[in-house]
Scaffold this motif. Structure first.
Motif, PDB file in Angstrom:
ATOM      1  N   THR A 363       0.922  -1.763  -0.015  1.00  0.00           N
ATOM      2  CA  THR A 363      -0.294  -0.084  -0.353  1.00  0.00           C
ATOM      3  C   THR A 363       0.758   1.149   0.161  1.00  0.00           C
ATOM      4  O   THR A 363       1.403   1.021   0.238  1.00  0.00           O
ATOM      5  N   CYS A 364       0.533   2.138  -0.332  1.00  0.00           N
ATOM      6  CA  CYS A 364       0.858   3.423  -0.700  1.00  0.00           C
ATOM      7  C   CYS A 364       0.439   5.199  -0.158  1.00  0.00           C
ATOM      8  O   CYS A 364      -1.237   4.810  -1.006  1.00  0.00           O
ATOM      9  N   ASN A 365       0.400   5.713  -0.021  1.00  0.00           N
ATOM     10  CA  ASN A 365      -0.465   7.238   0.850  1.00  0.00           C
ATOM     11  C   ASN A 365       0.774   8.220   1.385  1.00  0.00           C
ATOM     12  O   ASN A 365       1.638   7.590   1.460  1.00  0.00           O
ATOM     13  N   ALA A 366      -0.333   9.027   1.465  1.00  0.00           N
ATOM     14  CA  ALA A 366       0.565  10.051   1.987  1.00  0.00           C
ATOM     15  C   ALA A 366      -0.248  10.857   2.381  1.00  0.00           C
ATOM     16  O   ALA A 366      -1.270  11.069   1.490  1.00  0.00           O
ATOM     17  N   SER A 367      -0.016  11.680   4.020  1.00  0.00           N
ATOM     18  CA  SER A 367      -1.012  12.670   4.334  1.00  0.00           C
ATOM     19  C   SER A 367      -1.067  14.203   3.480  1.00  0.00           C
ATOM     20  O   SER A 367      -0.129  14.865   2.827  1.00  0.00           O
TER      21      SER A 367
END
Length: 648
Positions: A363-367
């Protein structure tokens, strides 16, 4: 006595009638009331006269006089039938001439270099005709001078709406004649004196030259609306036969007035603000007062500059304005939002090991303060949209670097990225197993074995008799590559193995080098050379090597025997004749054998007899590569026939 009294009125009436007839016979002079001329130009005054007996036998005299006032009456010119004379020692002695126009009873007085002193001077023409009487006419001379362009000038300082009527501008026009007239305008509307509101003061100055200069001051009680008004002055003046006007350029005045509202502005005003930008906060009011002061966040400034802003700068900023002179205090605020995009976080992080043929997901995410878009890439090509990466039944082709790119669609160029190294661990896999066949005369072969796997495989080379062959190994991006040099045995078959293994399994490839002998007929004297095959004729024992391998780097070297040169020098005619005779003999022999076979003279029809071809005495070596799952190796001879290995 009564008759005498009655005759007296009759005589008186006759005398009156005779006098009237005499007046009608007097000289009649016609002249213009006025003549106008510019200062310095020439003026022409015409005198026209006539009588009932004009042109008769009587003499005629014409005289010119100038009259400034009732006491200043002086002759300047006289003319009779014999001579004409300009009177000396007069203001016009050097400036006048008198000429006829060619029309009877018409003369013209020309005054050169008209001066201001000539203005309003009357020039009289006196005509006397002997026996007819006299006549006189008069013309006044008007002198004009166009003034210079007018100049307008506003006051330098600001004018407060709280002030009483004060001077706001002045206008000046110089050197005109007669006196020019000045009119003031505001937004193209003329201004007239209004008590306590508008007052115009004019001052006229007479220059030493006699020309007039006029100064005019405009005094007003200004209002806030006057801050945008355009003021100018207009000068009107007379010229010969007309009235003209000149206008100045328009000016604005500075009006000081208290504020009623206060506003704030954030720059850049277009687009959204992101971390790292430079932001300016401006504070302004609708007032214009020298006594107003601004504060932003308790700082005495009307412009606040924030460099390299962060999300912590997101908040409300307050601006206040205070006008001490007018006792006014106002305030407002504005929100500044700094958008951000944090670093990309990939789970799992860094580098991961995945078992061969297993599944893997990440998974890949950024705020971010705004909506984001996530995309996975591998080798610059899009793999999947979204934050989730799922790989099923992974192979060595699946391994590599996966880049996760997170973008903010609302702000161009705002993005962040991170990468994940995926390594597939599993048994070795020998690649490039495509079989190629070559034939060579070299006695040392170079065989290549390329393997991909993780961990790095251990590659060894060996033969059927247990001999270990030395090789050179080096790492590749996907595994390892090994090159071995094998000495060829020209008398028997040779089998070489490439073995690759690691903790997850093993794989191998088999290289079979076969020995084959060819016999060449002495009568055949030709030599054939192809890119992959070299065949020598007219030689008793000649050996060559054929290789079937996984794209081995085999070195082919052609060694052609010298008898070939003699064969190539033979006559083509003799060869053709020999071939034809051989064919005929074979045909006859075949016919005889077939006839005997039909008659049963040679062998029993029900029996079986094998005709075995004579084995060739020429040797050749063929190399064949097998995988572990290959049941048999196929040997292709020179003639393309399928042969069995010697092991069978």
């Amino acid at each position: 006595m009564a008759v005498r009294d009655a005759a007296s009125p009759l005589l008186l009436g006759l005398l009156c009638l005779l006098h009237t007839w005499g007046a009608r016979a007097a000289v009649e002079v016609n002249m213009e009331d006025k003549v106008e001329a510019f200062l310095g130009d020439a003026a022409q005054i015409t005198c026209m006269f006539k009588s009932d007996d004009f042109g008769g036998s009587g003499g005629m005299t014409v005289e010119w006089y100038y009259v400034k006032n009732s006491k200043d009456y002086q002759q300047i010119y006289s003319q009779d039938s014999l001579q004409s004379t300009v009177v000396k020692n007069t203001p016009y002695s050097e400036r006048i001439t008198v000429n006829t126009t060619g029309n009877p009873g018409e003369v013209v007085l020309t005054i050169r270099h008209v001066q201001l002193s000539d203005n309003e001077v009357a020039f009289n023409c006196y005509v006397k005709i002997i026996g007819e009487g006299t006549g006189e006419g008069s013309t006044k001379l008007k002198v004009f001078k166009t003034p210079e362009d007018p100049i307008i000038q506003g006051v330098g300082q600001g004018i407060s709406v709280n002030d009483e009527m004060t001077k706001i501008a002045s206008c000046e026009v110089k050197n005109g004649y007669p006196k020019p007239k000045i009119t003031w305008y505001r937004d193209k509307m003329p201004l007239h004196n209004i008590p306590d509101v508008v007052k115009v003061d004019h001052r006229v100055t007479t220059q030493s030259s006699g020309l007039f200069s006029v100064n005019s001051d405009l005094n007003m009680k200004v209002e806030k609306k006057d801050k945008d008004a355009v003021f100018y002055c207009e000068v009107s003046f007379l010229v010969p036969g007309a009235e003209k006007m000149l206008e100045t350029n328009g000016i604005n005045i500075t009006v000081l007035y208290p504020p009623t509202t206060v506003n704030m502005l954030v720059k850049p005003s277009e687009g959204k603000i992101r971390e790292g930008d430079t932001v300016e906060i401006l504070c302004a009011s609708d007032g214009n007062s020298e006594s107003q002061f601004f504060t932003i966040d308790n700082k005495d400034v009307s412009r606040l500059k924030l460099e390299n802003v962060t999300r912590h700068d997101t908040r409300f900023y307050e601006c206040s304005v205070e006008d001490f002179e007018n006792s006014v205090k106002l305030s407002t605020n504005i929100s500044v939002e700094v958008n951000y995009l944090d670093e990309v976080v990939i789970e799992p992080t860094g580098s991961v090991l995945v078992d061969w043929k297993k599944e893997f997901s990440a998974t890949c995410n950024a705020s971010s303060s705004l909506g984001i878009k996530t995309t996975w890439f591998k080798n610059g090509k899009e793999v999947v949209k979204g934050y989730h990466l799922s790989l099923k039944a992974v192979t060595y082709d699946t391994a590599g670097i996966y880049d996760c790119v997170v973008t903010v669609p609302e702000i161009q160029g705002m993005q962040a990225n991170s990468s994940l190294q995926v390594t597939v661990q599993g048994p070795p896999e020998i690649i490039e197993k495509q079989l190629n066949e070559e034939e060579t005369n070299e006695r040392e072969l170079e065989l290549t074995c390329q393997v991909r796997s993780y961990p790095t495989p251990n590659i060894t080379w060996g033969t059927t008799n247990g001999k270990i062959i030395s090789s050179s190994n080096h790492m590749t991006d996907v595994g390892a590559k090994s090159v071995a040099k094998v000495q060829v045995n020209i008398t028997s078959n040779t089998t070489v193995f490439c073995n690759a293994s690691n903790e997850f399994g093993k794989d191998s490839a088999t290289y079979v080098i076969k020995f084959t002998k060819h016999t060449t007929t002495p009568a055949t004297t030709t030599t054939t050379i192809s890119p992959t095959t070299i065949t020598a004729a007219n030689t008793t024992n000649n050996t060559s090597t054929s290789i079937i391998a996984a794209k081995p780097k085999s070195k082919a070297k052609a060694e052609t025997p010298k008898p070939q040169e003699k064969a190539q020098k033979g006559s083509y005619g003799v060869v053709i004749a020999v071939i034809i005779i051989c064919i005929l003999l074979l045909a006859i022999l075949g016919s005889v054998l077939y006839f005997l076979y039909k008659k049963g003279k040679i062998c029993n029809r029900s029996g079986k007899k094998d005709f075995t071809k004579e084995k060739s005495s020429k040797d050749k070596i063929v190399v064949e590569m097998k995988s572990d799952n290959t049941e048999e190796a196929i040997l292709l001879g020179v003639n393309g026939e399928k042969q069995l290995s010697n092991d069978q």
